[in-house]
Design a protein around this motif. Structure first.
Motif, PDB file in Angstrom:
ATOM      1  N   ASP A  37     149.916  46.088  46.246  1.00  0.00           N
ATOM      2  CA  ASP A  37     148.540  46.966  46.041  1.00  0.00           C
ATOM      3  C   ASP A  37     148.584  47.662  47.486  1.00  0.00           C
ATOM      4  OD1 ASP A  37     148.042  45.769  43.476  1.00  0.00           O
ATOM      5  OD2 ASP A  37     147.034  44.227  44.283  1.00  0.00           O
ATOM      6  N   GLY A  38     149.123  47.478  48.400  1.00  0.00           N
ATOM      7  CA  GLY A  38     148.974  48.059  49.563  1.00  0.00           C
ATOM      8  C   GLY A  38     147.749  47.426  50.413  1.00  0.00           C
ATOM      9  N   VAL A  39     147.736  47.883  51.559  1.00  0.00           N
ATOM     10  CA  VAL A  39     146.423  47.302  52.600  1.00  0.00           C
ATOM     11  C   VAL A  39     145.172  47.948  52.111  1.00  0.00           C
ATOM     12  CG1 VAL A  39     146.567  48.966  54.300  1.00  0.00           C
ATOM     13  CG2 VAL A  39     146.112  46.732  54.732  1.00  0.00           C
ATOM     14  N   THR A  40     144.149  47.133  52.435  1.00  0.00           N
ATOM     15  CA  THR A  40     142.899  47.570  52.170  1.00  0.00           C
ATOM     16  C   THR A  40     142.608  49.013  52.829  1.00  0.00           C
ATOM     17  OG1 THR A  40     142.121  45.497  51.838  1.00  0.00           O
ATOM     18  CG2 THR A  40     140.324  47.404  52.077  1.00  0.00           C
ATOM     19  N   PRO A  41     142.126  50.143  52.099  1.00  0.00           N
ATOM     20  CA  PRO A  41     141.850  51.383  52.903  1.00  0.00           C
ATOM     21  C   PRO A  41     140.752  51.240  54.085  1.00  0.00           C
ATOM     22  CG  PRO A  41     141.582  51.603  50.873  1.00  0.00           C
ATOM     23  CD  PRO A  41     141.630  50.160  50.884  1.00  0.00           C
ATOM     24  N   ALA A  42     141.040  52.040  54.905  1.00  0.00           N
ATOM     25  CA  ALA A  42     140.154  52.068  56.136  1.00  0.00           C
ATOM     26  C   ALA A  42     138.672  52.097  55.813  1.00  0.00           C
ATOM     27  CB  ALA A  42     140.568  53.130  57.387  1.00  0.00           C
ATOM     28  N   ASP A  43     137.936  51.262  56.465  1.00  0.00           N
ATOM     29  CA  ASP A  43     136.549  50.955  56.101  1.00  0.00           C
ATOM     30  C   ASP A  43     135.621  51.166  57.537  1.00  0.00           C
ATOM     31  OD1 ASP A  43     136.727  48.595  57.159  1.00  0.00           O
ATOM     32  OD2 ASP A  43     136.356  47.614  55.211  1.00  0.00           O
ATOM     33  N   GLU A  44     134.360  50.946  57.474  1.00  0.00           N
ATOM     34  CA  GLU A  44     133.451  51.072  58.748  1.00  0.00           C
ATOM     35  C   GLU A  44     134.069  49.979  59.944  1.00  0.00           C
ATOM     36  OE1 GLU A  44     129.235  50.961  58.159  1.00  0.00           O
ATOM     37  OE2 GLU A  44     129.578  52.258  56.514  1.00  0.00           O
ATOM     38  N   THR A  45     134.361  48.586  59.410  1.00  0.00           N
ATOM     39  CA  THR A  45     134.897  47.636  60.089  1.00  0.00           C
ATOM     40  C   THR A  45     136.368  48.046  60.691  1.00  0.00           C
ATOM     41  OG1 THR A  45     133.625  46.166  58.659  1.00  0.00           O
ATOM     42  CG2 THR A  45     135.599  45.183  60.330  1.00  0.00           C
ATOM     43  N   TYR A  46     137.126  48.523  59.969  1.00  0.00           N
ATOM     44  CA  TYR A  46     138.346  49.148  60.764  1.00  0.00           C
ATOM     45  C   TYR A  46     138.024  49.987  61.733  1.00  0.00           C
ATOM     46  CZ  TYR A  46     142.997  51.046  61.108  1.00  0.00           C
ATOM     47  OH  TYR A  46     144.079  51.392  61.697  1.00  0.00           O
ATOM     48  N   TYR A  47     137.247  51.063  61.352  1.00  0.00           N
ATOM     49  CA  TYR A  47     136.888  52.121  62.475  1.00  0.00           C
ATOM     50  C   TYR A  47     136.430  51.575  63.749  1.00  0.00           C
ATOM     51  CZ  TYR A  47     138.128  56.059  59.302  1.00  0.00           C
ATOM     52  OH  TYR A  47     138.687  57.169  58.359  1.00  0.00           O
ATOM     53  N   ALA A  48     135.634  50.446  63.557  1.00  0.00           N
ATOM     54  CA  ALA A  48     134.828  50.042  64.760  1.00  0.00           C
ATOM     55  C   ALA A  48     136.043  49.293  65.481  1.00  0.00           C
ATOM     56  CB  ALA A  48     133.870  48.899  64.246  1.00  0.00           C
ATOM     57  N   ASP A  49     136.751  48.497  64.711  1.00  0.00           N
ATOM     58  CA  ASP A  49     137.942  47.716  65.490  1.00  0.00           C
ATOM     59  C   ASP A  49     138.875  48.723  66.163  1.00  0.00           C
ATOM     60  OD1 ASP A  49     136.862  45.459  64.616  1.00  0.00           O
ATOM     61  OD2 ASP A  49     138.387  45.007  62.864  1.00  0.00           O
ATOM     62  N   LEU A  50     139.041  49.666  65.527  1.00  0.00           N
ATOM     63  CA  LEU A  50     140.018  50.623  65.891  1.00  0.00           C
ATOM     64  C   LEU A  50     139.587  51.562  67.530  1.00  0.00           C
ATOM     65  CD1 LEU A  50     142.695  52.374  65.810  1.00  0.00           C
ATOM     66  CD2 LEU A  50     141.659  54.198  64.479  1.00  0.00           C
ATOM     67  N   LYS A  51     138.264  51.625  67.008  1.00  0.00           N
ATOM     68  CA  LYS A  51     137.678  52.119  68.443  1.00  0.00           C
ATOM     69  C   LYS A  51     137.606  51.262  69.485  1.00  0.00           C
ATOM     70  CE  LYS A  51     133.188  54.411  69.664  1.00  0.00           C
ATOM     71  NZ  LYS A  51     131.941  54.708  69.148  1.00  0.00           N
ATOM     72  N   GLU A  52     137.408  50.257  69.306  1.00  0.00           N
ATOM     73  CA  GLU A  52     137.657  49.112  70.431  1.00  0.00           C
ATOM     74  C   GLU A  52     139.191  48.973  71.002  1.00  0.00           C
ATOM     75  OE1 GLU A  52     135.131  47.486  72.211  1.00  0.00           O
ATOM     76  OE2 GLU A  52     133.968  49.070  71.207  1.00  0.00           O
ATOM     77  N   THR A  53     140.088  48.969  70.043  1.00  0.00           N
ATOM     78  CA  THR A  53     141.296  48.922  70.435  1.00  0.00           C
ATOM     79  C   THR A  53     141.691  50.253  71.372  1.00  0.00           C
ATOM     80  OG1 THR A  53     142.012  47.881  68.404  1.00  0.00           O
ATOM     81  CG2 THR A  53     143.624  48.904  69.544  1.00  0.00           C
ATOM     82  N   LEU A  54     141.218  51.247  70.950  1.00  0.00           N
ATOM     83  CA  LEU A  54     141.695  52.664  71.650  1.00  0.00           C
ATOM     84  C   LEU A  54     140.954  52.755  72.836  1.00  0.00           C
ATOM     85  CD1 LEU A  54     141.797  55.303  68.548  1.00  0.00           C
ATOM     86  CD2 LEU A  54     143.754  54.320  70.008  1.00  0.00           C
ATOM     87  N   ARG A  55     139.787  52.105  73.099  1.00  0.00           N
ATOM     88  CA  ARG A  55     138.831  52.589  74.360  1.00  0.00           C
ATOM     89  C   ARG A  55     139.703  52.124  75.463  1.00  0.00           C
ATOM     90  NH1 ARG A  55     133.859  53.148  74.612  1.00  0.00           N
ATOM     91  NH2 ARG A  55     133.474  52.599  72.502  1.00  0.00           N
ATOM     92  N   PRO A  56     140.454  51.191  75.762  1.00  0.00           N
ATOM     93  CA  PRO A  56     141.238  50.834  76.951  1.00  0.00           C
ATOM     94  C   PRO A  56     142.263  51.995  77.261  1.00  0.00           C
ATOM     95  CG  PRO A  56     141.091  48.664  75.828  1.00  0.00           C
ATOM     96  CD  PRO A  56     140.568  49.921  74.958  1.00  0.00           C
TER      97      PRO A  56
END
Length: 130
Positions: free
Chosen positions: A79-98
């Motif tokens: 079925d593919g991975v779950t589409p990006a949601d608010e939680t994913y965006y928040a996690d991505l933001k924290e990953t990109l920050r450094p």
């Protein structure tokens, strides 16, 4: 499936393996529903510990990229991975920050950083390797 691991890298092997599998899915080299090698088989093929492969597989399962069946083995989530949601965006933001902070410290412009990200996106969309 071709997996490249850098045994000299500071990135743990299980993380590299996880990233390589996700990249293979993103480039359509590994199809949805396709079976992956067993933990033992992949560990033997790559010359790494089976616990390392198991850790990567468990993280991929937890993140929804793969399913692990007792009878079918390891399969890319059909079925593919779950589409990006608010939680994913928040996690991505924290990953990109450094990464962004380091780029700023090194004098990289926002335009160059965004351009680099766009180039990487294009590589995945075209199915190219790095």
């Amino acid at each position: 499936m071709f997996i490249e691991l850098d045994f000299e890298s500071k990135t743990p092997i299980y993380t590299q393996l996880k990233h390589e599998i996700i990249a293979g899915i993103a480039r359509n080299e590994i199809a949805l529903g396709e079976g992956l090698p067993s933990v033992r088989s992949l560990a033997a093929d790559l010359g790494i510990n089976l616990h390392t492969v198991n850790k990567a597989y468990q993280q991929l399962k937890q993140e929804g990229f793969i399913l692990i069946h007792r009878q079918k083995g390891v399969v890319v989530n059909p079925d593919g991975v779950t589409p990006a949601d608010e939680t994913y965006y928040a996690d991505l933001k924290e990953t990109l920050r450094p990464s962004i902070a380091e780029a700023v410290c090194r004098g990289m412009s926002e335009e160059d950083y965004v351009s680099l990200i766009q180039d990487i996106f294009k590589e995945f969309k075209k199915g190219e390797k790095k």
